[in-house]
Design a protein around this motif. Structure first.
Motif, PDB file in Angstrom:
ATOM      1  N   ASN A   1       0.852  -1.184   0.000  1.00  0.00           N
ATOM      2  CA  ASN A   1       0.000   0.000   0.000  1.00  0.00           C
ATOM      3  C   ASN A   1       0.887   1.233   0.000  1.00  0.00           C
ATOM      4  OD1 ASN A   1      -2.329  -1.642   0.347  1.00  0.00           O
ATOM      5  ND2 ASN A   1      -1.832  -1.793   2.512  1.00  0.00           N
ATOM      6  N   CYS A   2       0.395   2.318  -0.546  1.00  0.00           N
ATOM      7  CA  CYS A   2       1.135   3.579  -0.460  1.00  0.00           C
ATOM      8  C   CYS A   2       0.172   4.742  -0.621  1.00  0.00           C
ATOM      9  CB  CYS A   2       2.255   3.658  -1.496  1.00  0.00           C
ATOM     10  SG  CYS A   2       1.739   3.942  -3.186  1.00  0.00           S
ATOM     11  N   GLY A   3       0.628   5.907  -0.227  1.00  0.00           N
ATOM     12  CA  GLY A   3      -0.118   7.133  -0.431  1.00  0.00           C
ATOM     13  C   GLY A   3       0.568   7.965  -1.496  1.00  0.00           C
TER      14      GLY A   3
ATOM     15  N   GLU B   1      -0.861  17.537   0.474  1.00  0.00           N
ATOM     16  CA  GLU B   1       0.092  17.298   1.563  1.00  0.00           C
ATOM     17  C   GLU B   1      -0.554  17.492   2.933  1.00  0.00           C
ATOM     18  OE1 GLU B   1       4.389  18.395  -0.292  1.00  0.00           O
ATOM     19  OE2 GLU B   1       2.975  20.054  -0.068  1.00  0.00           O
ATOM     20  N   ALA B   2      -1.640  18.221   2.988  1.00  0.00           N
ATOM     21  CA  ALA B   2      -2.353  18.415   4.254  1.00  0.00           C
ATOM     22  C   ALA B   2      -2.913  17.092   4.776  1.00  0.00           C
ATOM     23  CB  ALA B   2      -3.489  19.425   4.072  1.00  0.00           C
TER      24      ALA B   2
ATOM     25  N   LEU C   1      -2.585  10.268   7.318  1.00  0.00           N
ATOM     26  CA  LEU C   1      -2.185   8.940   6.868  1.00  0.00           C
ATOM     27  C   LEU C   1      -1.042   8.405   7.726  1.00  0.00           C
ATOM     28  CD1 LEU C   1      -2.481   6.605   4.902  1.00  0.00           C
ATOM     29  CD2 LEU C   1      -0.997   7.854   3.306  1.00  0.00           C
ATOM     30  N   ARG C   2      -0.064   9.257   8.020  1.00  0.00           N
ATOM     31  CA  ARG C   2       1.073   8.840   8.866  1.00  0.00           C
ATOM     32  C   ARG C   2       0.624   8.489  10.282  1.00  0.00           C
ATOM     33  NH1 ARG C   2       5.124   7.589   6.010  1.00  0.00           N
ATOM     34  NH2 ARG C   2       6.109   9.155   4.747  1.00  0.00           N
TER      35      ARG C   2
ATOM     36  N   ILE D   1       4.120   3.856   6.111  1.00  0.00           N
ATOM     37  CA  ILE D   1       3.608   3.790   4.736  1.00  0.00           C
ATOM     38  C   ILE D   1       4.450   4.695   3.832  1.00  0.00           C
ATOM     39  CG2 ILE D   1       1.879   5.641   4.964  1.00  0.00           C
ATOM     40  CD1 ILE D   1       0.007   3.732   3.294  1.00  0.00           C
ATOM     41  N   ARG D   2       4.694   4.216   2.637  1.00  0.00           N
ATOM     42  CA  ARG D   2       5.434   4.996   1.640  1.00  0.00           C
ATOM     43  C   ARG D   2       4.496   6.050   1.063  1.00  0.00           C
ATOM     44  NH1 ARG D   2       9.790   2.167  -0.758  1.00  0.00           N
ATOM     45  NH2 ARG D   2      10.296   4.248  -1.518  1.00  0.00           N
ATOM     46  N   ILE D   3       5.024   7.247   0.836  1.00  0.00           N
ATOM     47  CA  ILE D   3       4.208   8.319   0.260  1.00  0.00           C
ATOM     48  C   ILE D   3       4.943   8.925  -0.927  1.00  0.00           C
ATOM     49  CG2 ILE D   3       3.170  10.596   0.626  1.00  0.00           C
ATOM     50  CD1 ILE D   3       2.651   9.826   3.502  1.00  0.00           C
ATOM     51  N   GLY D   4       4.266   8.937  -2.074  1.00  0.00           N
ATOM     52  CA  GLY D   4       4.785   9.578  -3.269  1.00  0.00           C
ATOM     53  C   GLY D   4       4.188  10.966  -3.391  1.00  0.00           C
TER      54      GLY D   4
END
Length: 166
Positions: free
Chosen positions: A36-38, A46-47, A52-53, A59-62
């Motif tokens: 899973n990723c965001g 970005e708000a 999510l964190r 979790i990885r975030i792009g």
């Protein structure tokens, strides 16, 4: 933001597992499956990252930066950075204010170029216009859209208010 993120996480695949609580009791719980990723659409998206964190620390975030051209009103991609294996992941696409849908459509096109299937993309949005949601569904009928409200007028000043730059 947190409620929308949590509902998005509820849509992700999971497996059952036994959890041992701090007091030593066993509890039948669930664990997210890997992959899973965001992806936040930069500035206002970005708000939603902190929400999510808060739920998934690792979790990885792009990120993807898309801006509308002042003259043509067309969305243009300026920057995109994703986990290298994003094509194997479920994607929570974060964009709080969905107005015309053009920005999200461009973001999904970039994700598709990186091998992501639209069926594994979940758009997390706070406010959406019916026109914007319809535009996205017409272009990508497999995408899932989660929002708190559909209203003809979207509060487009969200990013300025949230970041205090108005």
């Amino acid at each position: 933001i947190r409620l929308v993120v949590e509902e998005g996480l509820n849509q992700l695949p999971y497996t059952e597992c036994t959890v041992t609580t701090p007091t030593g009791h066993k509890y039948e719980g669930v664990r997210f499956e890997k992959g899973n990723c965001g992806v936040s659409i930069m500035r206002s998206g970005e708000a939603m990252e902190q929400g999510l964190r808060d739920c998934c620390r690792s979790i990885r975030i792009g990120k993807i930066l898309i801006q509308s051209d002042e003259e043509t009103q067309r969305a243009k991609v300026y920057y995109a950075k994703f986990p290298p294996d994003i094509y194997r992941r479920k994607v929570l696409l974060m964009y709080p204010i969905l107005s015309t849908g053009n920005t999200v459509i461009e973001a999904v096109k970039v994700l598709v170029e990186h091998g992501v299937q639209p069926s594994v993309i979940i758009l997390l949005s706070l406010f959406s216009t019916p026109h914007g949601a319809k535009s996205i569904i017409q272009e990508f009928p497999e995408i899932t859209i989660l929002t708190t409200e559909l209203h003809p007028i979207a509060p487009t000043h969200f990013g300025q208010k949230y970041f205090g730059t108005d």
